[in-house]
Design a protein around this motif. Structure first.
Motif, PDB file in Angstrom:
ATOM      1  N   PRO A 281       0.802  -1.228   0.000  1.00 60.03           N
ATOM      2  CA  PRO A 281       0.000   0.000   0.000  1.00 60.03           C
ATOM      3  C   PRO A 281       0.835   1.278   0.000  1.00 60.03           C
ATOM      4  N   ARG A 282       2.116   1.180   0.272  1.00 64.89           N
ATOM      5  CA  ARG A 282       2.911   2.396   0.427  1.00 64.89           C
ATOM      6  C   ARG A 282       3.338   2.945  -0.928  1.00 64.89           C
ATOM      7  N   ASN A 283       3.178   4.266  -1.096  1.00 65.06           N
ATOM      8  CA  ASN A 283       3.581   4.967  -2.306  1.00 65.06           C
ATOM      9  C   ASN A 283       4.675   5.980  -1.967  1.00 65.06           C
ATOM     10  N   THR A 284       5.321   6.485  -2.988  1.00 63.87           N
ATOM     11  CA  THR A 284       6.392   7.459  -2.800  1.00 63.87           C
ATOM     12  C   THR A 284       5.938   8.832  -3.270  1.00 63.87           C
TER      13      THR A 284
ATOM     14  N   TYR B 104      13.176  12.768   5.342  1.00 59.56           N
ATOM     15  CA  TYR B 104      13.456  11.869   4.231  1.00 59.56           C
ATOM     16  C   TYR B 104      13.286  10.429   4.711  1.00 59.56           C
ATOM     17  N   ASP B 105      12.549   9.615   3.958  1.00 56.93           N
ATOM     18  CA  ASP B 105      12.415   8.208   4.309  1.00 56.93           C
ATOM     19  C   ASP B 105      13.483   7.390   3.598  1.00 56.93           C
ATOM     20  N   GLY B 106      13.387   6.065   3.706  1.00 54.94           N
ATOM     21  CA  GLY B 106      14.414   5.202   3.123  1.00 54.94           C
ATOM     22  C   GLY B 106      14.143   4.793   1.696  1.00 54.94           C
ATOM     23  N   SER B 107      13.085   5.283   1.085  1.00 55.97           N
ATOM     24  CA  SER B 107      12.744   4.885  -0.281  1.00 55.97           C
ATOM     25  C   SER B 107      13.427   5.791  -1.299  1.00 55.97           C
ATOM     26  N   THR B 108      13.586   5.272  -2.493  1.00 58.28           N
ATOM     27  CA  THR B 108      14.053   6.052  -3.637  1.00 58.28           C
ATOM     28  C   THR B 108      13.167   5.725  -4.825  1.00 58.28           C
ATOM     29  N   LEU B 109      13.124   6.647  -5.754  1.00 61.51           N
ATOM     30  CA  LEU B 109      12.434   6.343  -6.994  1.00 61.51           C
ATOM     31  C   LEU B 109      13.158   5.209  -7.716  1.00 61.51           C
TER      32      LEU B 109
END
Length: 889
Positions: free
Chosen positions: A32-35, A55-60
């Motif tokens: 369910p998580r989006n960036t 800033y979270d730990g995700s990247t595009l």
């Protein structure tokens, strides 16, 4: 021109990145998580993927990009400043680990609600609404209240010979309007501010002096006489309140500062703001990258964000400084360099925690109009914060953040420095995974005035200080871009373990109560163990993605981010087994080592759970049957050694001679049978003697020199090196030689053959010591008198002595006729050692004799009145025998 060159390089970089679109690591369709990009503002720069300012730990992912526009309102101190920004940003995924971003402020508005608290409103080209003393009539002052220059504490202006380079109070309304760069302009005449000044005399604003008058990107600020403070920088100290000093006979009335600061007070985001509401646009630009070290599907993300921030408006010319006075920014000439460490953890499908820690190295504003002099030594920024987001579903995501900015490093002192702490709470809504909007509430938690959780009173602030109000702010954001398609693909995680296995363990030695076991025991039952208790289990794992409509086109995904969890339970239950220990080779390795050494026989289930951290997992069990070889019987106990000491053959010892004690262990054969390696130890101890040799062996020699007491030898036999084993003992005593004569034997009228047997033993005893002398003492019985009795007693001991000397060939026994005996005939054999006195007197009342006769008569009881038999001739003996035969007929 510098801005144009930077913009051209940025455009070229983005063009190259847009062409780098190829294969990507796909996100799970059911995650369910989006960036979305961060808004930033108020410290952290906006643009990288994250929450609002964290800033979270995700990247595009590779090929994904986003455009974002936001509207952010927040409060800052000192000055009770309300700032509104419209940040614009663009992000693109260069790879699954690397994301580049660009950010600028499309609009920036700065509203100052307490200009009295900021030094920038006291510059020569700025005026504030304040009061100035005009006249004093009858002790009553008259003030002129209007828009004019405020009272300040400045470095003394040039062309004065009275004050020198020190702090000076500049009265209200004293400073004429002078345009930037100020140097050479009038500093006023300081009338009513300093007694004795000629109202017609004016001072001049001086040029920059000091070590950084020539410019330094990171050093201290230059000194500006008549303009800035004594601590350096172009900003002066502020005067919050004043008081009137009445006139005296020698001085006129004058105004002096009551509460003031020598150091300047400024807003780090806009240190030169001098408009109650200033506007600017496209003055700040940031370019940077976000790199994630861990895999894109790892539930734990960590990485770095380096960035470079530069400014379009600088104090190199009058227009640039004018924009800075409108709140365009700090005007750093070189730009700022930042590095932020980010980390986040996916706690569950709907909970994610992010944390940031970063440092921004800020350079100084330098002016070409002033010979590259440093106007202000800006502080560096230490930023940190924590955010939690809750992806309820793919369309709705609540967010909570706490963020702080600490101003650190070498810097121009800030009299009212404030390190802001912000609280943010809001939601993000995703109509599509590639677009969405967000709204958030933002509060300045530690403003210089009434706070949300701590309404501080006026007594906490200096007189004349204007407190801050309304710490509330907000954020609105909209973004749109491209996200790699997820619904058409299915990510699958498969794991296979070995088939059911049976493990047979060696027997486990059971504790025994035998304190001293032998090395041998009954033979252990035959058992072929197929395990030493350590079993390695390896899972065959496949992690792949495939189109839902064509599984044959599956593509394997990297497995380094899969987390493996192992659990051992009792078969058929959910009870976790404590007897079996399992040690995974690593959290991301599908191998584990089982320790079955403590397991009881039975059935167990080993369960492996593999999880990719994004909602995809699989659970695989395997059954293990544990059996164990039977335990052999306990070992035999070793027996207690049974030593036996053989004393010397002497009845007693002679002082000075060596005595030999020899021992043997009667059950040594049984000990050797049970334990062929058992070694016995011999520990001797001697009373009244000295061991001459043989300690530790089965035989010792004892020296008796100077000993006149019985010698007792004691032996303890144990097992070498085994103190827990039993110990056996024996002892032997040898007396010293007697000091007088002693009775060896005594008897009454017995057959001659019995008497000879006793005499044989008597001779043996005498032969033990050649120095001894024997005595045969005889008593006649029945009270007889005369020659017959004498002859009878004499014949008896003569017969005995003759037997000893003629038959046993031993000379050394004397005969003693002891006289009458009231009862039976009695013989007493005496032994007298060398040098001893002769036997005691023969009187019957002698104690020794009486005791000996009493002991001898116990053998036959009462003698009665039977006369003592006389020796008979052979003829008479034959006659007696014939009469006896006739009587029998």
């Amino acid at each position: 021109m510098r801005l144009a060159r930077r913009a051209q390089a940025l455009a070229l970089t983005l063009l190259v990145l847009c062409a780098a679109v190829s294969a990507q690591t796909l996100r799970p369709a059911d995650d369910p998580r989006n960036t979305a990009p961060t808004v930033g503002t108020g410290g952290p720069v906006g643009g990288p993927t994250g929450l609002f300012t964290i800033y979270d730990g995700s990247t595009l992912r590779k090929g994904e990009f986003t455009f974002s526009i936001a509207y952010s309102n927040f409060d800052r101190d000192p000055g009770n400043v309300d700032i509104t920004e419209v940040p614009l940003s663009f992000q693109i995924g260069l790879s699954d680990h690397l994301e580049l971003f660009f950010n600028t402020d499309g609009y920036r508005g700065v509203k100052v609600n307490a200009p009295q608290n900021l030094s920038s409103f006291y510059l020569p080209n700025t005026a504030i609404f304040t009061s100035r003393l005009l006249t004093v009539t009858a002790g009553v002052p008259t003030f002129d209240t209007r828009l004019q220059s405020g009272g300040a504490i400045v470095l003394a202006p040039i062309n004065n010979v009275v004050i020198g380079p020190s702090a000076l109070f500049r009265p209200v309304g004293n400073q004429p309007f002078v345009q930037f760069p100020f140097v050479g302009g009038s500093a006023g005449n300081f009338q009513n501010g300093f007694a004795g000044f000629n109202p017609r005399f004016t001072f001049t604003l001086g040029g920059p002096t000091g070590n950084n008058a020539g410019g330094s990107n990171f050093g201290a600020a230059a000194n500006f006489p008549g303009i800035g403070s004594v601590f350096g920088s172009i900003l002066p100290g502020v005067v919050l309140s004043q008081r009137l000093v009445p006139a005296t006979l020698t001085t006129s009335a004058q105004v002096v500062p009551a509460t003031f600061t020598l150091a300047p007070t400024y807003l780090p985001d806009a240190p030169f703001i001098s408009r109650l509401y200033g506007e600017s646009a496209f003055s700040t630009f940031t370019i940077g990258a976000k790199y994630r070290f861990t895999g894109p599907n790892n539930p734990f993300g960590i990485g770095l964000i380096p960035f470079y921030r530069f400014y379009a408006d600088t104090p190199d010319d009058r227009n640039g400084f004018n924009q800075m006075q409108r709140g365009a920014g700090p005007g750093s000439s070189l730009g700022d360099f930042g590095l932020v460490l980010f980390a986040d953890g996916r706690l569950s499908r709907s909970v994610n925690v992010s944390a940031n820690l970063g440092y921004i190295l800020n350079s100084n504003p330098r002016s070409e109009l002033l010979g590259d002099a440093v106007l202000l030594d800006r502080p560096d920024e230490l930023i940190g914060g924590v955010g939690i987001d809750f992806p309820v579903n793919e369309h709705f995501q609540p967010i909570i953040e706490v963020k702080s900015v600490q101003y650190v490093g070498g810097r121009t002192p800030n009299a009212f420095q404030n390190n802001p702490v912000d609280f943010l709470a809001g939601v993000r809504i995703f109509p599509r995974r590639w677009m969405g909007f967000s709204a958030a509430y933002r509060a300045h938690m530690n403003q210089q005035g009434g706070r949300i959780f701590n309404d501080r009173g006026l007594e906490d602030f200096p007189r004349g200080f204007v407190q801050s109000q309304d710490p509330h702010g907000y954020i609105f954001q909209f973004w749109a871009g491209h996200r790699n398609d997820r619904p058409r693909y299915k990510v699958t995680l498969e794991a296979k373990l070995d088939t059911k296995r049976s493990v047979k363990l060696p027997y486990v030695p059971e504790p025994t109560n035998v304190p001293c076991p032998a090395k041998i025991s009954a033979e252990a039952p035959a058992c072929d163990s197929n395990s030493d208790g350590r079993e390695q289990i390896t899972a065959n794992v496949r992690y792949f993605v495939a189109p839902e409509n064509d599984p044959t086109k599956a593509r394997d995904l990297p497995q380094e981010d899969i987390t493996y969890t192992w659990v051992v339970t009792e078969a058929g239950t959910t009870n976790v087994s404590e007897a079996i220990k399992i040690a995974p080779k690593g959290p991301h390795t599908a191998e584990a080592m089982l320790d079955l050494s403590g397991a009881k026989p039975g059935n167990y289930t080993v369960t492996l759970t593999a999880d990719d951290g994004c909602g995809i997992s699989c659970i695989v069990p395997i059954d293990i049957t544990v059996d164990r070889c039977p335990t052999p019987p306990p070992p035999y106990p070793l027996p207690t050694p049974a030593p036996s000491i053989e004393c010397p053959p002497h009845r007693y010892f002679t002082p000075g001679e060596d005595l030999t004690f020899t021992s043997s262990v009667t059950n040594s054969g049984e000990i050797q049978r049970l334990d062929s390696g058992a070694v016995l130890t011999y520990e001797w101890s001697v009373e009244n003697g000295r061991i001459k040799s043989g300690q530790g062996t089965s035989q010792i020699i004892v020296d008796t020199t100077g000993v006149n007491l019985p010698i007792r030898a004691t032996l303890r036999v144990g097992y070498a090196g085994r103190p827990e084993c039993p110990v056996g003992s024996d002892s032997c005593t040898v007396p010293p030689p007697p000091v007088g004569c002693w009775v060896y034997d005594k008897f009454v009228d017995i057959p001659f053959n019995d008497e000879k047997a006793r005499l044989d033993l008597f001779v043996v005893e005498l032969q033990k010591d050649p120095g001894q002398t024997g005595y045969y003492m005889s008593f006649s019985g029945f009270g007889a008198t005369g020659v017959d009795k004498k002859v009878s007693a004499f014949d008896r001991y003569t017969r005995g002595i003759n037997y000893i000397s003629e038959t046993r060939k031993y000379v050394g026994v004397n005969g003693v006729d002891a006289g009458d005996s009231p009862d039976c005939f009695t013989a007493i054999l005496w032994v007298c050692p060398a040098g001893a006195k002769t036997p005691p007197p023969t009187e019957l009342n002698n104690k020794d004799v009486a005791e000996a006769m009493k002991e001898a008569r116990k053998e036959v009881g009462s003698c009665g009145s039977k006369p003592l038999r006389q020796p008979a001739t052979r003829a008479k003996q034959r006659q007696v025998k014939r009469k006896s035969r006739r009587a029998k007929r």
